[in-house]
Design an enzyme around this catalytic site. Structure first.
Site, PDB file in Angstrom:
ATOM      1  N   SER A  90      68.497  52.322   2.972  1.00 40.13           N
ATOM      2  CA  SER A  90      67.198  51.909   2.425  1.00 40.13           C
ATOM      3  C   SER A  90      66.307  51.278   3.483  1.00 40.13           C
ATOM      4  O   SER A  90      66.740  50.956   4.600  1.00 40.13           O
ATOM      5  CB  SER A  90      67.412  50.910   1.287  1.00 40.13           C
ATOM      6  N   CYS A  91      65.059  51.073   3.113  1.00 41.81           N
ATOM      7  CA  CYS A  91      64.086  50.485   4.036  1.00 41.81           C
ATOM      8  C   CYS A  91      64.547  49.112   4.546  1.00 41.81           C
ATOM      9  O   CYS A  91      64.543  48.855   5.757  1.00 41.81           O
ATOM     10  CB  CYS A  91      62.723  50.383   3.369  1.00 41.81           C
ATOM     11  N   ARG A 119      58.894  43.626  -2.029  1.00 41.39           N
ATOM     12  CA  ARG A 119      57.759  44.097  -2.811  1.00 41.39           C
ATOM     13  C   ARG A 119      58.249  44.523  -4.202  1.00 41.39           C
ATOM     14  O   ARG A 119      59.371  44.978  -4.375  1.00 41.39           O
ATOM     15  CB  ARG A 119      57.037  45.232  -2.089  1.00 41.39           C
ATOM     16  N   GLY A 165      73.033  43.269   2.454  1.00 44.45           N
ATOM     17  CA  GLY A 165      74.043  42.861   3.429  1.00 44.45           C
ATOM     18  C   GLY A 165      75.245  43.791   3.430  1.00 44.45           C
ATOM     19  O   GLY A 165      75.603  44.369   4.471  1.00 44.45           O
ATOM     20  N   HIS A 188      57.816  44.578   2.696  1.00 38.97           N
ATOM     21  CA  HIS A 188      58.821  43.523   2.534  1.00 38.97           C
ATOM     22  C   HIS A 188      58.692  42.539   3.697  1.00 38.97           C
ATOM     23  O   HIS A 188      58.319  42.921   4.811  1.00 38.97           O
ATOM     24  CB  HIS A 188      60.237  44.094   2.561  1.00 38.97           C
TER      25      HIS A 188
END
Length: 345
Positions: free
Chosen positions: A142-143, A171, A198, A223
């Site tokens: 993911s981003c 966000r 994490g 984010h």
């Protein structure tokens, strides 16, 4: 010269349209087509760009044609015309599609919304490109996880990383659908620590000692991460900045330049003529970064719509063995997308 790899993009949404555009910019890739289930403005943009458009199935094709969209066929037909599929469908949908890809004998890439077990491999170009070479499939994380891997890998390669603890301000939703859902006038903490980012980073690099906590905030642009890292030794700020500077996808910004919030950084990307105002890099505030003995404190921004795009392009090269060397692939991708290293301005 090797033949161009033919790439299919299944799901022409926030990530899919950006992947398709990025594939078009690569000299060693060819866009075989894009596939979706919608027949509204989103897929009509693909038609405007003259991308070959495919429907997920027969009923979807009928709806698209009724909307005046020229359709080349269904997903089944697209799969006959490509070498690799990048699945950019919504969360959990990709897991339902992979049997189709396997039956067609195709390599495939899924995005970070899917579980690590979907492919058994999670990808970040600067960290584990070599382990993806020739694989049947991988998952681009993911981003937020991508940003974590990039920054912590930079410290690890410099021999500075001992353990990391981060707080993520996430966000609430993607900008295009903020009229449909999201939050207003509140903050929503994730109920568990560590938050999922994490452990997700550890799916790429199990050696990382990293714990994250996350809060959903009422905005959509990007984010924001705050990190406290214990270093392996007392270090100077210059040493840490050099470590981050060695990463090919971390770019420095300065609070003192007026880049004091995510909206100003979005405006900077638009000023730099980035497509969609996208930021592929981690934007790290160098004038906020502080080192106290062996403790490091820093903050950065993550473009939730763009940061995984260069990683996806590199993943295509790794799976298909278009390029055996990680740094060579990264350099090709960065040059094609205009990724900056060191500083934005």
């Amino acid at each position: 010269m090797k033949d161009k790899v033919k790439v299919a993009v299944n799901g022409y949404g926030v990530i899919g349209k950006r992947v398709a555009d990025a594939v078009q910019l690569q000299d060693d890739m060819e866009l075989a087509g894009v596939c979706d289930v919608v027949s509204d403005w989103r897929i009509k943009v693909a038609v405007q760009r003259e991308y070959p458009v495919y429907a997920f199935d027969g009923s979807t094709q009928e709806k698209m044609e009724q909307a005046g969209i020229e359709v080349r066929g269904t997903l089944a037909e697209l799969l006959k015309r490509c070498d690799v599929v990048v699945d950019c469908t919504p969360k959990k949908i990709a897991a339902q599609n992979i049997e189709k890809y396997k039956e067609a004998g195709l390599k495939f890439i899924v995005q970070g919304g899917e579980k690590h077990e979907t492919t058994g491999h999670s990808f970040s170009a600067e960290n584990n490109y070599d382990t993806a070479l020739g694989r049947e499939s991988t998952r681009v994380v993911s981003c937020n996880t991508t940003s974590i891997i990039r920054t912590l890998t930079a410290l690890k390669k410099a021999g500075l990383l001992q353990k990391a603890r981060g707080t993520l301000l996430r966000r609430a939703t993607d900008p295009w659908e903020s009229h449909l859902n999201g939050i207003m006038n509140t903050l929503v903490p994730e109920p568990e620590i560590p938050s999922h980012q994490g452990p997700d980073a550890q799916s790429v690099d199990p050696e990382l000692d990293v714990i994250t906590a996350a809060v959903k905030v009422p905005e959509t642009l990007s984010h924001l991460h705050y990190w406290n890292v214990q270093l392996t030794k007392d270090a100077s700020k210059e040493e840490v900045l050099q470590a981050f500077g060695n990463s090919s996808r971390i770019a420095m910004i300065n609070y003192g330049d007026g880049l004091s919030a995510n909206n100003t950084i979005k405006e900077l990307m638009l000023g730099l003529n980035r497509p969609y105002g996208d930021m592929y890099e981690v934007a790290l505030w160098q004038d906020m970064l502080k080192v106290v003995g062996n403790e490091l404190f820093y903050a950065y921004l993550v473009d939730n719509q763009a940061i995984v795009i260069p990683e996806t392009i590199d993943a295509i090269r790794a799976l298909t063995r278009l390029e055996e060397n990680a740094q060579a692939s990264i350099q090709i991708t960065n040059a094609a997308l205009g990724v900056r290293q060191g500083a934005f301005i």
